[in-house]
Design a protein around this motif. Structure first.
Motif, PDB file in Angstrom:
ATOM      1  N   ASN A   1      38.788  -6.903   3.016  1.00 15.95           N
ATOM      2  CA  ASN A   1      38.536  -7.763   1.857  1.00 15.95           C
ATOM      3  C   ASN A   1      39.814  -8.085   1.089  1.00 15.95           C
ATOM      4  O   ASN A   1      39.959  -9.184   0.555  1.00 15.95           O
ATOM      5  N   LEU A   2      40.735  -7.140   1.040  1.00 20.65           N
ATOM      6  CA  LEU A   2      42.006  -7.448   0.375  1.00 20.65           C
ATOM      7  C   LEU A   2      42.757  -8.524   1.161  1.00 20.65           C
ATOM      8  O   LEU A   2      43.376  -9.412   0.590  1.00 20.65           O
ATOM      9  N   ARG A   3      42.662  -8.439   2.471  1.00 27.66           N
ATOM     10  CA  ARG A   3      43.295  -9.485   3.282  1.00 27.66           C
ATOM     11  C   ARG A   3      42.581 -10.832   3.100  1.00 27.66           C
ATOM     12  O   ARG A   3      43.209 -11.877   3.009  1.00 27.66           O
ATOM     13  N   ARG A   4      41.282 -10.766   2.997  1.00 23.13           N
ATOM     14  CA  ARG A   4      40.487 -11.993   2.845  1.00 23.13           C
ATOM     15  C   ARG A   4      40.780 -12.699   1.514  1.00 23.13           C
ATOM     16  O   ARG A   4      40.709 -13.913   1.409  1.00 23.13           O
ATOM     17  N   LEU A   5      41.090 -11.903   0.511  1.00 22.36           N
ATOM     18  CA  LEU A   5      41.349 -12.477  -0.817  1.00 22.36           C
ATOM     19  C   LEU A   5      42.736 -13.116  -0.933  1.00 22.36           C
ATOM     20  O   LEU A   5      43.023 -13.819  -1.901  1.00 22.36           O
TER      21      LEU A   5
ATOM     22  N   ASP B   1      55.710 -20.216  -5.747  1.00 18.92           N
ATOM     23  CA  ASP B   1      55.935 -20.313  -4.312  1.00 18.92           C
ATOM     24  C   ASP B   1      54.606 -20.116  -3.585  1.00 18.92           C
ATOM     25  O   ASP B   1      53.870 -19.169  -3.866  1.00 18.92           O
ATOM     26  N   SER B   2      54.330 -20.993  -2.632  1.00 13.54           N
ATOM     27  CA  SER B   2      53.013 -20.959  -1.978  1.00 13.54           C
ATOM     28  C   SER B   2      52.821 -19.716  -1.116  1.00 13.54           C
ATOM     29  O   SER B   2      51.692 -19.347  -0.809  1.00 13.54           O
ATOM     30  N   VAL B   3      53.897 -19.082  -0.713  1.00  9.33           N
ATOM     31  CA  VAL B   3      53.773 -17.839   0.059  1.00  9.33           C
ATOM     32  C   VAL B   3      53.732 -16.642  -0.902  1.00  9.33           C
ATOM     33  O   VAL B   3      52.903 -15.736  -0.765  1.00  9.33           O
ATOM     34  N   ALA B   4      54.606 -16.663  -1.899  1.00 12.20           N
ATOM     35  CA  ALA B   4      54.671 -15.550  -2.868  1.00 12.20           C
ATOM     36  C   ALA B   4      53.307 -15.304  -3.497  1.00 12.20           C
ATOM     37  O   ALA B   4      52.906 -14.162  -3.734  1.00 12.20           O
ATOM     38  N   ARG B   5      52.556 -16.366  -3.743  1.00 13.70           N
ATOM     39  CA  ARG B   5      51.270 -16.216  -4.445  1.00 13.70           C
ATOM     40  C   ARG B   5      50.198 -15.561  -3.574  1.00 13.70           C
ATOM     41  O   ARG B   5      49.120 -15.266  -4.045  1.00 13.70           O
ATOM     42  N   ARG B   6      50.548 -15.256  -2.345  1.00  9.58           N
ATOM     43  CA  ARG B   6      49.607 -14.559  -1.460  1.00  9.58           C
ATOM     44  C   ARG B   6      49.718 -13.031  -1.577  1.00  9.58           C
ATOM     45  O   ARG B   6      49.144 -12.299  -0.780  1.00  9.58           O
ATOM     46  N   ILE B   7      50.420 -12.572  -2.583  1.00 12.31           N
ATOM     47  CA  ILE B   7      50.513 -11.131  -2.839  1.00 12.31           C
ATOM     48  C   ILE B   7      49.115 -10.622  -3.226  1.00 12.31           C
ATOM     49  O   ILE B   7      48.370 -11.318  -3.923  1.00 12.31           O
ATOM     50  N   ALA B   8      48.735  -9.426  -2.756  1.00 15.41           N
ATOM     51  CA  ALA B   8      47.357  -8.952  -2.991  1.00 15.41           C
ATOM     52  C   ALA B   8      47.153  -8.410  -4.402  1.00 15.41           C
ATOM     53  O   ALA B   8      46.117  -8.635  -5.002  1.00 15.41           O
ATOM     54  N   TRP B   9      48.096  -7.642  -4.887  1.00 13.05           N
ATOM     55  CA  TRP B   9      47.954  -7.152  -6.260  1.00 13.05           C
ATOM     56  C   TRP B   9      49.303  -6.921  -6.912  1.00 13.05           C
ATOM     57  O   TRP B   9      50.321  -6.832  -6.225  1.00 13.05           O
ATOM     58  N   VAL B  10      49.283  -6.866  -8.234  1.00 12.65           N
ATOM     59  CA  VAL B  10      50.458  -6.456  -9.009  1.00 12.65           C
ATOM     60  C   VAL B  10      49.980  -5.327  -9.928  1.00 12.65           C
ATOM     61  O   VAL B  10      48.885  -5.393 -10.476  1.00 12.65           O
ATOM     62  N   LEU B  11      50.780  -4.310 -10.042  1.00  7.11           N
ATOM     63  CA  LEU B  11      50.397  -3.182 -10.905  1.00  7.11           C
ATOM     64  C   LEU B  11      51.504  -2.927 -11.907  1.00  7.11           C
ATOM     65  O   LEU B  11      52.680  -2.826 -11.522  1.00  7.11           O
ATOM     66  N   VAL B  12      51.152  -2.876 -13.190  1.00 10.09           N
ATOM     67  CA  VAL B  12      52.161  -2.531 -14.198  1.00 10.09           C
ATOM     68  C   VAL B  12      52.031  -1.053 -14.530  1.00 10.09           C
ATOM     69  O   VAL B  12      50.964  -0.451 -14.418  1.00 10.09           O
ATOM     70  N   TRP B  13      53.148  -0.481 -14.953  1.00  6.58           N
ATOM     71  CA  TRP B  13      53.210   0.966 -15.160  1.00  6.58           C
ATOM     72  C   TRP B  13      52.488   1.382 -16.436  1.00  6.58           C
ATOM     73  O   TRP B  13      51.893   0.585 -17.142  1.00  6.58           O
ATOM     74  N   ARG B  14      52.543   2.628 -16.763  1.00  5.17           N
ATOM     75  CA  ARG B  14      51.658   3.264 -17.744  1.00  5.17           C
ATOM     76  C   ARG B  14      51.963   2.909 -19.202  1.00  5.17           C
ATOM     77  O   ARG B  14      53.083   2.513 -19.535  1.00  5.17           O
ATOM     78  N   ASN B  15      50.969   3.098 -20.048  1.00  4.33           N
ATOM     79  CA  ASN B  15      51.126   2.910 -21.498  1.00  4.33           C
ATOM     80  C   ASN B  15      51.188   4.286 -22.157  1.00  4.33           C
ATOM     81  O   ASN B  15      50.167   4.839 -22.580  1.00  4.33           O
ATOM     82  N   ALA B  16      52.391   4.840 -22.223  1.00  2.27           N
ATOM     83  CA  ALA B  16      52.533   6.188 -22.798  1.00  2.27           C
ATOM     84  C   ALA B  16      52.057   6.203 -24.250  1.00  2.27           C
ATOM     85  O   ALA B  16      52.286   5.262 -25.011  1.00  2.27           O
ATOM     86  N   THR B  17      51.382   7.286 -24.617  1.00  2.00           N
ATOM     87  CA  THR B  17      50.898   7.432 -25.993  1.00  2.00           C
ATOM     88  C   THR B  17      52.085   7.718 -26.914  1.00  2.00           C
ATOM     89  O   THR B  17      52.830   8.673 -26.691  1.00  2.00           O
ATOM     90  N   PHE B  18      52.240   6.880 -27.913  1.00  2.00           N
ATOM     91  CA  PHE B  18      53.413   7.009 -28.780  1.00  2.00           C
ATOM     92  C   PHE B  18      53.473   8.378 -29.455  1.00  2.00           C
ATOM     93  O   PHE B  18      54.523   9.022 -29.514  1.00  2.00           O
TER      94      PHE B  18
ATOM     95  N   ASP C   1      32.523  -7.700  -4.165  1.00  4.34           N
ATOM     96  CA  ASP C   1      32.310  -6.341  -3.652  1.00  4.34           C
ATOM     97  C   ASP C   1      33.340  -6.078  -2.548  1.00  4.34           C
ATOM     98  O   ASP C   1      33.262  -6.649  -1.465  1.00  4.34           O
ATOM     99  N   LEU C   2      34.289  -5.209  -2.862  1.00  4.58           N
ATOM    100  CA  LEU C   2      35.376  -4.954  -1.912  1.00  4.58           C
ATOM    101  C   LEU C   2      35.027  -3.883  -0.884  1.00  4.58           C
ATOM    102  O   LEU C   2      35.767  -3.666   0.062  1.00  4.58           O
ATOM    103  N   TYR C   3      33.891  -3.233  -1.076  1.00  6.24           N
ATOM    104  CA  TYR C   3      33.594  -2.056  -0.252  1.00  6.24           C
ATOM    105  C   TYR C   3      32.519  -2.286   0.802  1.00  6.24           C
ATOM    106  O   TYR C   3      32.046  -1.345   1.420  1.00  6.24           O
ATOM    107  N   HIS C   4      32.135  -3.550   0.936  1.00 10.43           N
ATOM    108  CA  HIS C   4      31.224  -3.894   2.034  1.00 10.43           C
ATOM    109  C   HIS C   4      31.807  -5.084   2.766  1.00 10.43           C
ATOM    110  O   HIS C   4      32.411  -5.954   2.146  1.00 10.43           O
ATOM    111  N   LEU C   5      31.570  -5.106   4.072  1.00  9.10           N
ATOM    112  CA  LEU C   5      32.049  -6.252   4.846  1.00  9.10           C
ATOM    113  C   LEU C   5      30.994  -7.333   4.822  1.00  9.10           C
ATOM    114  O   LEU C   5      29.811  -7.044   5.000  1.00  9.10           O
TER     115      LEU C   5
END
Ligand code: BMA
Length: 386
Positions: free
Chosen positions: A52-56, A324-341, A379-383
Motif C-alpha cells: 500500500n505504501l508503494r501504491r500510494l 519535481d515530478s519524481v521527488a514528489r513520489r516520496i512515501a513519507w516525511v517525518l519530523v523529529w521530536r517536540n522536546a518538552t521545554f 486502510d494500509l493493513y489490508h490488500l
C-alpha cells in the motif's frame, strides 16, 4: 514454487507442457511476483503495508512525527494529546519511536519515554491506522557509552567478535519487546537501525566502521531477527544522512535482499528555499534508486529546530517536494521530536503546536492534497482485492 513453475511439470508428456504453458498464459493463477518485502514470511499486514505504501506513491506523502503521543513542547504523558493533532486536527500518519535503552534493559529510552507507555502508544497509533517506524540509538557495546561514543565497535559485534554474544542478547531484548506489540496481530514496524550511516557521529557511521563492516552488521541483524528469532513484522529501512550522489548514497547499502525502504535524513537542504534544488535532487535520487529496485523511498527524518520560518511548511518543505515530478513520489516525511521545554530547558522541537509561529502554515500544509495525516489514510493493513 507455484503452479506455473518448472517443478509443477508432469514428467512425461511434452503435450502437457504446451497445455500447462497455455493455461498459465490464459490466466491460470500465476505465481505472485513483483516487488515484495525482503521477508518471504512477512505477516499479511506487513505485506499489505509494503504494497500500500508503494501504491500510494505519487498520490500521497504521509506526514510523520517522532514521539508524537508521548510529549509535546508544553506537556508530557497526557493521554490523547499530540502537538500535531492540536495544531491541524489529526494525528500524524506516521509515528516515529526510538528504542535506544532497550539493549541495556532500561525502563525508558534515551529521551525518558518509558517502554511500558511506548508500547501502549504504538498499539494505539496502529489501531487508528497509522504507520509505526522504529529507530534505535543503540549504546556502544564495546564501551557501554551512548550512540555518539564513536570508539570502534562494529568488528567486535560480528560473528566471531568478542561482543557478538552480547549483541545477540541486545537483539533478543529487541525481539521480545517487538513481539509484545500486538493489537491483536503483531504490529508491522518499519525498522530503521543504524541510521544516518553516512555521517560520522554514531559509532556505526562513516569513519568508525568500513562499508563492508557496516553491511555485514546489517545483514547479520536481518538474518538473526528474521531467520533465527522468526520476526515477520518488520520492514527494513536503510538511511543515510545527506549525500551528494547516488554512488555516495549506495556506499554502505547492504543490498536489495536486505532492505525494504531507502531513506535519508536531511536537516540541511531543507533549511530554506535557497537550497531547494539540492533538496529536490536528493529526494529524486532516493525515489529513483528505490523504484528501480521495487522498494519504498522516504525522507526518514527532517525539520528545522524551532521552526522559526512561519512559512516553512509550504514555502520550503512542500515546495521542495512538489518542485519535481519524481521527488514528489516520496512515501513519507517525518519530523523529529517536540522536546518538552520544562524538562529539557531548550526549544528543541520540529513540529508546531498551537500558537507557534508556523502553526497556520502547518494547517495549510496538512490540507494540501498531497499531504496525508492519519485521518486521510486508506486502510494500509489490508490488500485491495484485484
Ligand atoms: C537527537 C536529539 C536528542 C535525542 C536523540 C534521540 O536528534 O533530539 O536530544 O536524544 O535525537 O532521540
Amino acid at each position: 514454487m507455484g503452479r506455473c513453475s518448472k517443478g509443477a511439470l508432469p514428467r512425461s508428456a511434452a503435450a502437457s507442457l504446451a497445455t500447462l504453458l497455455l493455461a498459465c498464459q490464459a490466466g491460470g493463477p500465476p505465481e505472485p511476483r513483483g516487488p515484495a518485502p525482503i521477508d518471504p514470511g512477512a505477516t499479511a499486514e506487513t505485506r499489505a503495508l509494503f504494497a500500500n505504501l508503494r501504491r500510494l506513491t505519487g498520490k500521497g506523502v504521509l506526514f510523520g512525527h517522532q514521539d508524537d503521543l508521548a510529549y509535546g513542547v508544553q506537556w508530557s504523558n497526557q493521554p490523547g494529546r499530540s502537538d500535531v493533532k492540536e495544531t491541524a486536527g489529526s494525528y500524524p500518519a506516521v509515528y516515529g519511536w526510538d528504542v535506544g535503552g532497550l539493549e541495556a534493559d532500561a525502563g525508558a529510552n534515551l529521551d525518558a519515554v518509558a517502554f511500558e507507555r511506548q508500547r501502549g502508544w504504538i498499539v494505539e497509533g496502529f489501531r487508528r491506522g497509522g504507520v509505526i517506524t522504529l529507530s534505535w540509538h543503540m549504546r556502544n557495546p564495546v564501551t557501554g557509552g551512548n550512540a555518539w561514543d564513536t570508539i570502534r565497535a562494529v568488528p567486535a559485534m560480528l560473528p566471531g567478535g568478542v561482543q557478538h554474544e552480547h549483541y545477540r542478547q541486545w537483539l533478543d531484548r529487541f525481539a521480545d519487546y517487538v513481539n509484545s506489540l500486538r493489537a491483536p496481530v503483531l504490529v508491522p514496524m518499519i525498522f530503521r537501525p543504524f541510521h544516518e550511516t553516512s555521517g560520522g557521529w554514531f559509532w556505526w557511521g562513516a569513519r568508525h566502521a568500513t562499508p563492508d563492516e557496516y553491511k555485514q552488521l546489517w545483514r547479520f541483524t536481518v538474518e538473526y531477527l528474521r531467520d533465527r528469532r522468526g520476526m515477520h513484522n518488520l520492514l527494513w529501512a536503510y538511511s543515510t544522512d545527506v549525500f551528494d550522489s547516488k554512488q555516495a548514497y549506495l556506499e554502505r547499502y547492504p543490498g536489495d535482499a536486505y532492505v525494504d525502504v531507502l531513506g535519508f535524513d536531511d536537516y540541511q537542504s531543507v533549511r530554506s528555499p535557497a537550497t531547494r534544488a539540492v533538496f529536490a535532487r536528493r529526494l529524486r535520487d532516493v525515489v529513483e534508486l528505490a523504484e528501480a529496485r521495487g522498494k519504498i523511498a522516504a525522507l526518514t527524518e527532517t525539520g528545522v529546530e524551532g521552526v522559526p520560518d512561519s512559512l516553512w511548511w509550504t514555502g520550503t518543505l512542500l515546495a521542495g517536494i512538489e518542485s519535481d515530478s519524481v521527488a514528489r513520489r516520496i512515501a513519507w516525511v517525518l519530523v523529529w521530536r517536540n522536546a518538552t521545554f520544562e524538562r529539557e530547558h531548550r526549544y528543541h522541537f520540529f513540529a508546531p503546536y498551537p500558537g507557534q509561529a508556523s502553526a497556520a502554515d502547518f494547517v495549510r500544509f496538512a490540507k494540501d492534497p498531497l499531504v496525508l495525516l492519519e485521518n486521510e489514510l486508506p486502510d494500509l493493513y489490508h490488500l485491495e482485492r484485484p
